[in-house]
Structure formats: structure tokens, C-alpha cells
Design a protein around this motif. Structure first.
Motif, short mmCIF file in Angstrom:
data_model
loop_
_atom_site.label_atom_id
_atom_site.label_comp_id
_atom_site.label_asym_id
_atom_site.label_seq_id
_atom_site.Cartn_x
_atom_site.Cartn_y
_atom_site.Cartn_z
N LEU A 9 15.70 4.28 0.91
CA LEU A 9 14.61 2.82 0.46
C LEU A 9 13.91 3.50 -0.51
O LEU A 9 13.71 2.88 -1.09
CB LEU A 9 14.19 2.24 1.75
N LYS A 10 13.41 4.63 -0.08
CA LYS A 10 12.62 5.67 -1.22
C LYS A 10 13.26 5.82 -1.89
O LYS A 10 12.98 5.67 -3.37
CB LYS A 10 11.72 6.86 -0.66
N LYS A 11 14.35 5.94 -2.37
CA LYS A 11 15.40 6.60 -3.28
C LYS A 11 16.14 5.02 -4.07
O LYS A 11 15.74 4.97 -4.86
CB LYS A 11 16.29 6.90 -2.77
N LEU A 12 15.81 3.84 -2.84
CA LEU A 12 16.09 2.55 -4.56
C LEU A 12 14.74 2.50 -4.99
O LEU A 12 14.69 2.29 -5.81
CB LEU A 12 16.16 2.15 -3.87
N ILE A 13 13.79 2.92 -4.44
CA ILE A 13 12.53 2.32 -5.29
C ILE A 13 12.45 2.65 -5.99
O ILE A 13 11.94 3.06 -7.50
CB ILE A 13 10.47 2.11 -3.60
N GLU A 14 12.87 4.83 -5.95
CA GLU A 14 12.52 5.14 -7.52
C GLU A 14 13.03 5.02 -8.24
O GLU A 14 13.38 5.30 -9.36
CB GLU A 14 12.73 6.49 -6.69
N GLU A 34 5.18 -1.55 -12.61
CA GLU A 34 3.68 -0.92 -12.11
C GLU A 34 3.66 -1.44 -10.56
O GLU A 34 2.90 -0.71 -9.29
CB GLU A 34 2.46 -1.62 -12.89
N SER A 35 3.40 -2.30 -10.00
CA SER A 35 3.28 -3.13 -8.95
C SER A 35 3.65 -1.87 -8.15
O SER A 35 3.50 -0.99 -6.69
CB SER A 35 3.31 -4.00 -8.08
N ILE A 36 5.51 -1.78 -7.78
CA ILE A 36 6.27 -0.87 -6.71
C ILE A 36 6.14 0.52 -7.25
O ILE A 36 5.87 1.02 -6.34
CB ILE A 36 7.77 -1.57 -7.33
N GLY A 37 5.23 0.80 -8.03
CA GLY A 37 5.04 2.04 -8.58
C GLY A 37 4.12 2.51 -7.81
O GLY A 37 4.05 3.59 -6.76
N THR A 38 2.89 1.41 -7.71
CA THR A 38 1.67 1.78 -6.13
C THR A 38 2.19 2.49 -5.15
O THR A 38 1.68 2.95 -3.92
CB THR A 38 0.74 0.99 -6.36
N ILE A 39 3.49 1.45 -4.63
CA ILE A 39 3.92 1.38 -3.23
C ILE A 39 4.76 2.73 -3.01
O ILE A 39 3.99 3.59 -2.20
CB ILE A 39 4.89 0.10 -3.27
#
Length: 201
Positions: free
Chosen positions: A122-127, A139-144
Motif C-alpha cells: 500500500l505504501k508503494k501505491l501511495i508513493e 498534496e494531501s496524500i503526500g502528507t499521509i
């Protein structure tokens, strides 16, 4: 809330301490009739008005399902501009992933390796999402992502906190897609749903 008379009334009553909670739901596409246009499952949230700048703070407390809807009656026996819902807390089905301990749900020891793999993916998908998205969307997801390591994935509360936070900021996800995840009573299905939305967007 400021776009409708009912929203303004809710804020006025919140400011006076008469309306400390709201039942927040999404609207169904192409349905105009009230209350039919509202989904039954939503979030009971604490509603607080910050008087310094009249900003609104919503803090989600728990998922709930509407059992019935009705017009609100004021203390002087008049109909108010907003609706009220009788709700029931919406719980997950008993699962194999968490065990209850001292009133809290803790990850089953046998599932630690599975969750380590799941949240690594999941972290790789967010990255990847942050890398390919335009600045405003990311921006918001980068904060997460910056706070990802602060989540304690051995606690169900923390896992759900991440899921709901991601769900609230993923752009382009439709109301129906978000509602499907909100309706899920299986935490692994919710993680998979959020992962799919990140991959698609």
C-alpha cells in the motif's frame, strides 16, 4: 454547509451548542428526492465551530446506518430546515485478523507478516500516486505518506484511520466507489478497495 439554508441552520445551532453531532452521508448520483438521495451508511461526527474564524471542524466518531429519517422539530414546535436521522452503529463482522483485548482490537499475532506485506504494498501505491499526480492532487496524500510510519498497524483503530483518511482525499473516486468501501464490513476488503482506487487514479 454554507451553500444551503439547512446547512446555515445547522451551523447556527452548532455555534449555540444545540447541534454537537452530525450524521454525514454522501448523495446518490442522479437522485433528487430527499431523503432517497442520501446513502444509508455514513459517519457520525462531532461538529465544532471555531469562533475565531468561524471555521468548521468535523471529527468522525464512528460509522452508522440510518434506520429512519424525519424532519427536525424545534423547541417551539416548528419544522426546522434540516433533517434528522435515527441511526445504529455499523460494526465490522467478526474477523480473523484482530482480537479484542482490554476493549481494543489488536492484530492477531499470526497475521503480522501478512499485514507487513499488505501495508508495504500500500505504501508503494501511495508513493507511485504522489509521483505521477499533479501537485494539487498529490498534496494531501503526500502528507499521509509523510506520516505513514506513525500509524500503528497492529491496532484496528489505526488501520481504519488510515483507510478513512485516504478515502477522503483520493481525487476522481466516485461517490459510489467510496460508498462501496464505506459499506464494507471486512477490513481487508476495505484495504483492497483503497489500494484499487490509488492504482486507478
Amino acid at each position: 454547509l454554507l451553500r444551503s439554508p439547512s446547512g446555515v441552520k445547522i451551523l447556527e445551532e452548532a455555534a449555540s451548542g444545540k447541534c454537537p453531532f452530525v450524521f454525514a452521508v454522501m448523495a446518490k448520483p442522479n437522485v433528487q428526492e430527499i431523503p432517497d438521495r442520501w446513502y444509508d451508511t455514513g459517519v457520525v461526527a462531532n461538529l465544532e465551530i471555531i469562533p475565531e474564524d468561524f471555521s468548521v471542524l468535523l471529527k468522525g466518531l464512528y460509522r452508522a446506518r440510518a434506520l429512519s429519517w424525519g424532519n427536525n422539530i424545534s423547541s417551539d414546535n416548528r419544522l426546522t430546515e434540516y433533517w434528522v436521522a435515527k441511526t445504529k452503529r455499523f460494526e465490522d463482522e467478526p474477523g480473523e485478523y484482530f482480537i479484542e483485548r482490554s476493549g481494543e482490537f489488536i492484530l492477531h499475532p499470526d497475521k503480522r507478516l501478512l499485514f507487513k506485506v499488505v501495508f508495504s504494498k500500500l505504501k508503494k501505491l501511495i508513493e507511485r500516486f504522489v509521483e505521477v499526480s499533479i501537485e494539487n492532487d498529490a498534496e494531501s496524500i503526500g502528507t499521509i505518506l509523510d506520516n505513514f510510519e506513525n500509524y500503528d498497524f497492529s491496532r484496528k483503530f489505526s488501520v481504519d484511520q488510515l483507510i478513512w483518511t485516504l478515502l477522503s482525499v483520493i481525487p476522481e473516486a466516485s461517490a459510489l466507489e467510496k460508498q462501496t468501501i464505506l459499506n464494507s464490513v471486512n477490513i481487508i476488503d476495505r484495504i483492497g478497495g483503497v489500494a484499487s482506487l490509488l492504482a486507478e487514479n
